[in-house]
Write a protein that holds these residues in place. Structure first.
Motif, PDB file in Angstrom:
ATOM      1  N   PRO A 108       0.829  -1.210   0.000  1.00  0.00           N
ATOM      2  CA  PRO A 108       0.000   0.000   0.000  1.00  0.00           C
ATOM      3  C   PRO A 108       0.863   1.259   0.000  1.00  0.00           C
ATOM      4  CG  PRO A 108       0.061  -0.916   2.200  1.00  0.00           C
ATOM      5  CD  PRO A 108       0.803  -1.888   1.322  1.00  0.00           C
ATOM      6  N   ILE A 109       0.261   2.376  -0.468  1.00  0.00           N
ATOM      7  CA  ILE A 109       0.989   3.642  -0.526  1.00  0.00           C
ATOM      8  C   ILE A 109       0.173   4.738   0.145  1.00  0.00           C
ATOM      9  CG2 ILE A 109       2.210   3.065  -2.664  1.00  0.00           C
ATOM     10  CD1 ILE A 109       0.143   4.963  -4.094  1.00  0.00           C
ATOM     11  N   MET A 110       0.852   5.854   0.413  1.00  0.00           N
ATOM     12  CA  MET A 110       0.190   7.065   0.906  1.00  0.00           C
ATOM     13  C   MET A 110       0.355   8.157  -0.128  1.00  0.00           C
ATOM     14  SD  MET A 110      -1.222   6.695   3.926  1.00  0.00           S
ATOM     15  CE  MET A 110      -1.310   8.303   4.685  1.00  0.00           C
ATOM     16  N   VAL A 164      -3.893   4.214  -0.169  1.00  0.00           N
ATOM     17  CA  VAL A 164      -4.270   3.473  -1.372  1.00  0.00           C
ATOM     18  C   VAL A 164      -3.720   2.052  -1.258  1.00  0.00           C
ATOM     19  CG1 VAL A 164      -4.097   3.346  -3.884  1.00  0.00           C
ATOM     20  CG2 VAL A 164      -4.238   5.576  -2.755  1.00  0.00           C
ATOM     21  N   ASN A 165      -4.594   1.055  -1.379  1.00  0.00           N
ATOM     22  CA  ASN A 165      -4.193  -0.336  -1.207  1.00  0.00           C
ATOM     23  C   ASN A 165      -3.857  -1.054  -2.510  1.00  0.00           C
ATOM     24  OD1 ASN A 165      -4.608  -0.582   1.716  1.00  0.00           O
ATOM     25  ND2 ASN A 165      -6.763  -0.246   1.237  1.00  0.00           N
ATOM     26  N   ASN A 166      -4.402  -0.553  -3.628  1.00  0.00           N
ATOM     27  CA  ASN A 166      -4.160  -1.234  -4.902  1.00  0.00           C
ATOM     28  C   ASN A 166      -4.375  -0.262  -6.058  1.00  0.00           C
ATOM     29  OD1 ASN A 166      -7.093  -1.214  -5.419  1.00  0.00           O
ATOM     30  ND2 ASN A 166      -7.150  -2.816  -3.829  1.00  0.00           N
ATOM     31  N   VAL A 167      -4.074  -0.719  -7.260  1.00  0.00           N
ATOM     32  CA  VAL A 167      -4.136   0.154  -8.430  1.00  0.00           C
ATOM     33  C   VAL A 167      -5.561   0.604  -8.730  1.00  0.00           C
ATOM     34  CG1 VAL A 167      -4.335  -1.760 -10.092  1.00  0.00           C
ATOM     35  CG2 VAL A 167      -3.298   0.417 -10.806  1.00  0.00           C
ATOM     36  N   ALA A 223      -8.531   8.097  -5.818  1.00  0.00           N
ATOM     37  CA  ALA A 223      -7.930   8.656  -4.605  1.00  0.00           C
ATOM     38  C   ALA A 223      -6.991   9.813  -4.938  1.00  0.00           C
ATOM     39  CB  ALA A 223      -7.163   7.574  -3.846  1.00  0.00           C
ATOM     40  N   PHE A 224      -6.222   9.660  -6.009  1.00  0.00           N
ATOM     41  CA  PHE A 224      -5.288  10.710  -6.421  1.00  0.00           C
ATOM     42  C   PHE A 224      -6.051  11.968  -6.806  1.00  0.00           C
ATOM     43  CE2 PHE A 224      -2.629  13.088  -9.339  1.00  0.00           C
ATOM     44  CZ  PHE A 224      -1.377  13.020  -8.759  1.00  0.00           C
ATOM     45  N   GLU A 225      -7.087  11.808  -7.600  1.00  0.00           N
ATOM     46  CA  GLU A 225      -7.864  12.967  -8.050  1.00  0.00           C
ATOM     47  C   GLU A 225      -8.538  13.670  -6.882  1.00  0.00           C
ATOM     48  OE1 GLU A 225     -10.397  11.178 -10.956  1.00  0.00           O
ATOM     49  OE2 GLU A 225      -8.911  11.331 -12.583  1.00  0.00           O
ATOM     50  N   ALA A 226      -9.060  12.898  -5.927  1.00  0.00           N
ATOM     51  CA  ALA A 226      -9.717  13.492  -4.758  1.00  0.00           C
ATOM     52  C   ALA A 226      -8.713  14.226  -3.868  1.00  0.00           C
ATOM     53  CB  ALA A 226     -10.431  12.411  -3.963  1.00  0.00           C
ATOM     54  N   ALA A 227      -7.565  13.610  -3.620  1.00  0.00           N
ATOM     55  CA  ALA A 227      -6.546  14.235  -2.771  1.00  0.00           C
ATOM     56  C   ALA A 227      -5.984  15.492  -3.425  1.00  0.00           C
ATOM     57  CB  ALA A 227      -5.420  13.242  -2.485  1.00  0.00           C
ATOM     58  N   GLN A 228      -5.778  15.431  -4.730  1.00  0.00           N
ATOM     59  CA  GLN A 228      -5.241  16.581  -5.456  1.00  0.00           C
ATOM     60  C   GLN A 228      -6.219  17.753  -5.424  1.00  0.00           C
ATOM     61  OE1 GLN A 228      -4.469  16.179  -9.791  1.00  0.00           O
ATOM     62  NE2 GLN A 228      -2.387  16.856  -9.302  1.00  0.00           N
TER      63      GLN A 228
END
Length: 455
Positions: free
Chosen positions: A154-156, A171-174, A180-185
């Motif tokens: 997993p990544i942060m 994020v646990n998987n692709v 998740a990237f779009e929401a965090a950005q």
């Protein structure tokens, strides 16, 4: 020593700074928004000046108005507290240009350590361990997918300019990565005006360990021990304690030495905190970020070290050497802090602003402190953070501190608004917490599901 300082903040931290300044014989100027006319920090300061309407962007984040207030009142320095402009390098630079001392690190150091990507690069240079991750800013989902594949899940995902838990996603998987990237950005862009992200391998399970450091303009840097901040909800701290039960003597020496090395590498001045993730299974720790300001949980460290961090901030900003050397710092007992918020834990911690009709704060005995700006009859405005108090206790050992906190929370009585006092009481009484058996996943994955089942 300064004759007068302006406090560019509100609430309990503004009250805390006013009290520290008064004990040093320094005059104070409080700023306030129209929503804070009746706030306690306004009543306690020597001088007050309104800097704008209720919205923080027009008042507590209004650099021009705050600097104008400092000039108009003859303040020689500005203490930013935490939040608002405390880690804004532009504001620190404007203070420098106007010959007003910013009570904190220089704008240059703030740029270096406040941006997570820059800080990571500097820590690598300093020889401080960092987690595997991206080497620079990540702007697109395609870049994110490629980097995640290289370092492994997993990544942060983290906002480069982030803070306060904003712009962070696990994020646990692709399949989870793109949304998740779009929401965090988007969250980072809205909160900080900067959508740049970076990626780290997630250390899980982990302890969130932070080390308090102090530095002066003569090049002295010391640490005041560590705090365990692993009890978090949505990456925001709920309860903190010092020392950490997860750290033994050898590891404590290693992690505090790494924090001092990090601060020395950037010639750090004033109060700051180096935050680490500790992998308990391996005993390895990794640099996470640096907070270039005083923190909400600083009283925990003040209790165990006997050092007044806010007074040291003011002295250092005045050009004085630190009042203590590393060999003079001794640690005693155990301290715990619970954050009391006007919120409803049973309804997803929804804010609960309103008028306090009755307030009784716990008191009595040695080793109990309540930092608050609340009073009976005060109306909590809906525009700002929901924290209304911090209860901090100190005992000869952890058991005594736990029992003292339970006693204090049982006495805490506030009417007119909903608070998380009962939630904190259940948390501090939970068998896992009493045993010190928890990590950053405990609150969200174990405690909260059970707590929210209760009627």
């Amino acid at each position: 020593m300064f004759n007068k300082i302006l406090i560019a903040n509100r609430g309990e931290i503004a009250v805390r700074i006013i009290r520290a300044a008064r004990e040093l014989g320094v005059g104070t100027v409080a700023i306030y928004s129209t929503a804070d006319r009746d706030a306690l920090h306004v009543h306690l300061a020597d001088e007050v000046i309104c800097v704008g309407p209720a919205r923080s962007t027009e008042s507590y984040l209004n650099m021009n108005n705050i600097l104008s207030a400092a000039v108009a009142t003859g303040a020689q320095a500005i203490h930013p507290g935490f939040g608002f402009l405390s880690e804004n390098s532009k504001f620190a630079r404007l203070c420098e240009e106007m010959n007003i001392k910013f009570i904190g690190p220089s704008a240059k150091v703030m740029d270096m350590m406040g941006d997570k990507i820059n800080a990571r690069a500097e820590m690598i240079k300093a020889g401080v361990p960092v987690t595997p991750g991206s080497e620079g800013e990540v702007h697109t989902t395609d870049e994110a997918v490629k980097i995640a594949e290289e370092i492994g899940y997993p990544i942060m995902l983290k906002a480069s300019a982030g803070g306060g838990g904003k712009g962070i996603r696990k994020v646990n998987n692709v399949e989870e990565l793109v949304p998740a990237f779009e929401a965090a950005q988007a969250e980072a862009q809205a909160a900080f005006g900067n959508g740049a992200m970076f990626i780290e391998r997630m250390i899980f399970p982990a302890r969130h360990i932070e080390v308090q450091i102090l530095g002066d303009s003569q090049g002295n840097v010391i640490h005041l021990g560590e705090r365990d901040c692993s009890l978090q909800r949505n990456n925001q701290k709920v309860l903190e304690e010092s020392p950490s039960v997860a750290i033994g003597h050898t590891l404590r020496n290693e992690i505090t030495a790494a924090a001092v090395k990090a601060a020395q590498h950037v010639s750090y001045e004033n109060a700051g905190t180096i935050e680490f993730l500790l992998d308990e299974s391996s005993g390895k720790f990794y640099f996470m970020e640096m907070n270039t300001r005083v923190q909400v949980e600083h009283p925990v460290t003040e209790f165990v070290s006997g050092v007044d961090i806010v007074k040291e901030q003011i002295r250092v900003a005045n050009g004085n050497e630190l009042s203590v050397k590393q060999e003079d710092v001794t640690f005693s007992g155990h301290a715990i802090e619970c954050r009391i918020n006007a919120e409803n834990p049973k309804f997803n911690f929804a804010p609960s602003p309103g008028k306090i009709t009755n307030l009784f704060l716990p008191s009595g005995g040695v080793g109990l402190r309540v930092d608050s700006a609340m009073y009976s009859g005060y109306s909590i405005p809906p525009y700002y953070d929901s924290m209304i108090a911090k209860v901090i206790v100190h005992g000869e050992n952890r058991f005594e501190a736990l029992m003292k906190m339970q006693r204090a929370l049982l006495e805490f009585d506030v009417e007119g608004v909903i608070t998380n006092v009962d939630f904190q009481l259940e948390l501090i009484s939970d068998p896992h917490v009493v045993a010190g058996d928890y990590d950053t996943s405990f609150l969200g994955n174990i405690f909260l599901p059970e707590y929210q089942k209760e009627d």
